[in-house]
Motif scaffolding. Structure first.
Motif: not given
Length: 276
Positions: A144-158, A170-178
């Motif tokens: 299930r895709y859960v959009p954020f109210d506004v896109p969140r600037p996200t800093t990641v390493g390289a 823009p959002g997150r994905i919720e799911f499950s494994v086992d």
């Protein structure tokens, strides 16, 4: 039983077709396996042993000064003397011709870079494919895709130490494994509405590349449902070459389960397994 066997065979054929296209793109004559170097530009003129000209960058963008007898091919036309490429947008770039290949002039993490690509590079000519887990419907998961109210600037390493990338999530994905509930921060994908996730899991550094893997996700449907087909989880270019500046996953995308699907550690990295 016959329908089940037919469905499984069709599933495997689709995966095999996708794999063939994916590896053809990776091993294209000027693809990432053809990259022979990574050069960081500064305001000081520099000459690199594998490239024509003296290069620098500044407020007006990348500039090259070509000596007598040196040239580049830009937009199909020979260029000699001084040539300015202008400012390059973050994650943007252009490709020019050089003797024996092409040159990528790009901007990554706020810095201008040069990456020559030559089809005869041994990494490309010796490429024998990437090992993978066997495809299985077990790793085709609904989410299930859960959009954020506004896109969140996200800093990641390289993959390159000291470099950082900033993406709007823009959002997150919720799911499950086992039965284990999980979530992944998602970035925009390559096509409108689609998504892309970077992740690590319990296989990272064991059977898969330690720094990252990527998964493309089709656009959510009208009910915000998505499908995560981890059989199509792929390595980024940094899994093959040290000349890549790939982003690392956000810290929250470190999955605590073993995703035994998709691409494994490339043969080219077996000797340095466990290193990012």
């Amino acid at each position: 039983m016959t329908d089940t066997l037919h469905d499984t065979a069709a599933f495997v054929r689709d995966w095999q077709d996708w794999r063939r296209r994916h590896e053809e793109a990776l091993a294209a004559p000027h693809g990432f396996l053809a990259v022979t170097g990574l050069h960081w530009l500064t305001s000081r003129q520099q000459r690199f042993p594998d490239l024509p000209g003296r290069w620098h960058t500044g407020d007006e963008g990348v500039v090259v000064d070509l000596a007598d007898g040196e040239q580049l091919t830009v937009d199909g036309q020979p260029v000699r003397g001084r040539h300015g490429f202008g400012p390059i947008a973050e994650r943007g770039g252009l490709t020019v011709g050089i003797e024996g290949g092409v040159l990528e002039v790009a901007r990554r993490g706020g810095r201008d870079i040069l990456r020559p690509r030559r089809p005869d590079h041994p990494l490309r000519t010796g490429f024998r494919g990437t090992p993978t887990y066997p495809p299985t419907p077990r790793w085709v998961l609904g989410g299930r895709y859960v959009p954020f109210d506004v896109p969140r600037p996200t800093t990641v390493g390289a993959a390159v130490e000291g470099l950082a990338h900033v993406y709007d999530a823009p959002g997150r994905i919720e799911f499950s494994v086992d039965g284990v509930p999980l979530r992944l921060t998602a970035f925009d994908g390559f096509t409108p509405g689609s998504l892309s996730v970077l992740f690590t899991d319990a296989t990272s550094g064991v059977t898969t590349y330690p720094a990252n893997r990527a998964l493309a996700v089709d656009a959510p449907d009208a009910h915000r449902r998505v499908t995560l087909d981890f059989n199509r989880a792929t390595n980024l270019p940094c899994a093959y070459t040290d000349f890549a500046t790939c982003p690392l996953p956000p810290v929250e995308n470190r999955l605590p389960v073993a995703v035994e699907a998709g691409e494994k550690l490339p043969y080219e990295r077996h000797a340095s397994a466990g290193q990012s």
